[in-house]
Design an enzyme around this catalytic site. Structure first.
Site, PDB file in Angstrom:
ATOM      1  N   ALA A  35      23.027  46.984  50.339  1.00 19.34           N
ATOM      2  CA  ALA A  35      24.070  46.118  50.892  1.00 19.34           C
ATOM      3  C   ALA A  35      25.403  46.408  50.222  1.00 19.34           C
ATOM      4  O   ALA A  35      26.453  46.425  50.879  1.00 19.34           O
ATOM      5  CB  ALA A  35      23.693  44.651  50.715  1.00 19.34           C
ATOM      6  N   THR A  36      25.373  46.631  48.928  1.00 22.00           N
ATOM      7  CA  THR A  36      26.574  47.036  48.199  1.00 22.00           C
ATOM      8  C   THR A  36      26.341  48.291  47.372  1.00 22.00           C
ATOM      9  O   THR A  36      27.289  48.964  46.985  1.00 22.00           O
ATOM     10  CB  THR A  36      27.079  45.911  47.277  1.00 22.00           C
ATOM     11  OG1 THR A  36      26.045  45.549  46.354  1.00 22.00           O
ATOM     12  CG2 THR A  36      27.474  44.676  48.082  1.00 22.00           C
ATOM     13  N   SER A 122      31.557  36.641  33.041  1.00 20.14           N
ATOM     14  CA  SER A 122      32.575  35.870  32.329  1.00 20.14           C
ATOM     15  C   SER A 122      33.262  34.868  33.237  1.00 20.14           C
ATOM     16  O   SER A 122      33.910  33.931  32.760  1.00 20.14           O
ATOM     17  CB  SER A 122      33.618  36.809  31.717  1.00 20.14           C
ATOM     18  OG  SER A 122      34.291  37.541  32.736  1.00 20.14           O
ATOM     19  N   TYR A 145      31.143  32.784  43.680  1.00 20.86           N
ATOM     20  CA  TYR A 145      30.526  33.838  42.861  1.00 20.86           C
ATOM     21  C   TYR A 145      30.248  33.340  41.448  1.00 20.86           C
ATOM     22  O   TYR A 145      29.139  33.510  40.925  1.00 20.86           O
ATOM     23  CB  TYR A 145      31.437  35.064  42.808  1.00 20.86           C
ATOM     24  CG  TYR A 145      30.961  36.112  41.825  1.00 20.86           C
ATOM     25  CD1 TYR A 145      29.835  36.877  42.101  1.00 20.86           C
ATOM     26  CD2 TYR A 145      31.614  36.320  40.611  1.00 20.86           C
ATOM     27  CE1 TYR A 145      29.373  37.822  41.199  1.00 20.86           C
ATOM     28  CE2 TYR A 145      31.167  37.260  39.705  1.00 20.86           C
ATOM     29  CZ  TYR A 145      30.037  38.007  40.006  1.00 20.86           C
ATOM     30  OH  TYR A 145      29.580  38.933  39.101  1.00 20.86           O
ATOM     31  N   VAL A 189      39.285  46.572  39.802  1.00 21.70           N
ATOM     32  CA  VAL A 189      40.657  47.008  39.609  1.00 21.70           C
ATOM     33  C   VAL A 189      40.755  48.417  39.019  1.00 21.70           C
ATOM     34  O   VAL A 189      41.583  49.225  39.470  1.00 21.70           O
ATOM     35  CB  VAL A 189      41.443  45.992  38.746  1.00 21.70           C
ATOM     36  CG1 VAL A 189      40.853  45.859  37.351  1.00 21.70           C
ATOM     37  CG2 VAL A 189      42.915  46.347  38.673  1.00 21.70           C
ATOM     38  N   ARG A 213      42.426  40.927  30.839  1.00 23.93           N
ATOM     39  CA  ARG A 213      40.988  41.106  30.958  1.00 23.93           C
ATOM     40  C   ARG A 213      40.440  41.842  29.739  1.00 23.93           C
ATOM     41  O   ARG A 213      41.118  42.693  29.158  1.00 23.93           O
ATOM     42  CB  ARG A 213      40.653  41.918  32.219  1.00 23.93           C
ATOM     43  CG  ARG A 213      41.086  41.265  33.538  1.00 23.93           C
ATOM     44  CD  ARG A 213      40.267  40.034  33.844  1.00 23.93           C
ATOM     45  NE  ARG A 213      40.626  39.409  35.113  1.00 23.93           N
ATOM     46  CZ  ARG A 213      41.446  38.373  35.221  1.00 23.93           C
ATOM     47  NH1 ARG A 213      42.024  37.856  34.133  1.00 23.93           N
ATOM     48  NH2 ARG A 213      41.700  37.848  36.410  1.00 23.93           N
ATOM     49  N   ASP A 274      40.714  33.729  41.138  1.00 26.33           N
ATOM     50  CA  ASP A 274      40.901  34.628  40.000  1.00 26.33           C
ATOM     51  C   ASP A 274      41.348  33.833  38.774  1.00 26.33           C
ATOM     52  O   ASP A 274      42.247  32.989  38.861  1.00 26.33           O
ATOM     53  CB  ASP A 274      41.965  35.689  40.320  1.00 26.33           C
ATOM     54  CG  ASP A 274      41.406  36.836  41.133  1.00 26.33           C
ATOM     55  OD1 ASP A 274      40.177  36.893  41.327  1.00 26.33           O
ATOM     56  OD2 ASP A 274      42.201  37.683  41.590  1.00 26.33           O
TER      57      ASP A 274
END
Length: 309
Positions: A35-36, A122, A145, A189, A213, A274
């Site tokens: 699927a991914t 996280s 998520y 990213v 991050r 985010d």
């Protein structure tokens, strides 16, 4: 020779973990429904005689019972990732990440698997201004998520109380490295920026770029999984990061320096869900697991650029 099942084996983290386990002498079974995940991620594994692959959905109880039979260690990496994707499609994220986790863990405990290590995130910490993030903090998941990942780890840790199976949850902090998909609107990213900047295109930053991050190279995450599985800790969640942080603007600067380019990013509106800052306190993993991230941000970035070249 120990046997391990890696769910999400065709994914970025799962394929790297499966290969590392094979190198350490494990027999490895992989599960993925694509699927991914990507079939290309399995190519380095398919020629290994100690690797066996099952194409299946982790929500399929019969398939998971078959895959986990005779396994010593379960590494549950399969998930529908991405905060933005979960905001747009919460049903798919919740189904795969919650129902899928319950199905896999139930199959594992019925098969008398010794230890299960599950991938959390996280993102469970939410946008708390407290830095660094430490495991004793209150969690405040702010997206479907993040909520599904908190469910994943809580269910796993409860299994260590209810059943004869050791469990550990690993809260990943922005893992990056080779095999991470750079394509599509939900791409992480670092691979997306590298892919664009190698083609002399401008990357898009959502917001002012001062969000930060704890970018963590894949080898560190793999090592954390092995330490968690082979150690004697159970019923615990651990941060997996480097203990540092880099702004997204700083990421673009680092990429320009390593690529020898001078590309200015494009700024767009912030994305819902985010978090502003992500920075791991890794002292618990250092103390209880012996975790010691050996590959720093700059070295990891250099290795990743070489892969995408």
């Amino acid at each position: 020779m120990p046997t391990a099942l890696v769910t999400g084996a065709a994914g970025f983290i799962g394929s790297n973990l499966a290969e590392a386990l094979l190198d350490r002498g494990y027999e490895v079974r992989g599960v993925d429904n694509f699927a991914t995940g990507r079939s290309s991620n399995l190519e380095p594994l398919e020629s290994r005689e100690d690797f066996e692959f099952h194409e299946a959905d982790i929500r399929d109880g019969d398939a998971m019972a078959d895959a986990v039979s005779g396994v010593d260690y379960l590494f549950h990496q399969a998930a529908v990732a991405s905060v933005p994707r979960s905001v747009e499609d919460p049903v798919t994220s919740t189904g795969a990440n919650c129902t899928g986790t319950a199905t896999v863990l139930d199959a594992a405990r019925r098969a008398d698997v010794d230890t299960a290590v599950v991938a959390s995130s996280s993102s469970v910490y939410g946008s708390s201004e407290q830095l660094p993030k430490v495991e004793t903090m209150e969690v405040t998941p702010e997206s479907p998520y993040a909520l599904s990942k908190y469910f994943t780890e809580e269910l796993a840790l409860e299994f260590s109380d209810f059943y004869d199976i050791d469990t550990v949850a690993l809260r990943y902090f922005n893992i990056f490295g080779p095999r991470q998909d750079p394509e599509g609107q939900y791409a992480a990213v670092i691979p997306k920026f590298i892919d664009l900047m190698l083609d002399d295109e401008r990357p898009v930053i959502f917001g002012d770029g001062e969000q930060s991050r704890d970018f963590t190279y894949i080898d560190n995450a793999v090592e954390a999984n092995v330490l968690a599985a082979e150690g004697d800790v159970t019923g615990e969640a651990f941060n997996v990061g480097t203990g540092g942080r880099v702004t997204v603007n700083g990421l673009v600067d680092a990429l320009n320096e390593q690529l020898g380019t001078d590309i200015d990013p494009v700024h767009d509106d912030p994305r819902p869900g985010d978090v502003r800052h992500s920075h791991a306190d890794i002292s618990k993993a250092e103390e209880l697991l012996g975790y010691d991230p050996e590959v720093g941000f700059e070295e990891g970035l250099e290795r990743t650029i070489e892969y995408y070249r």
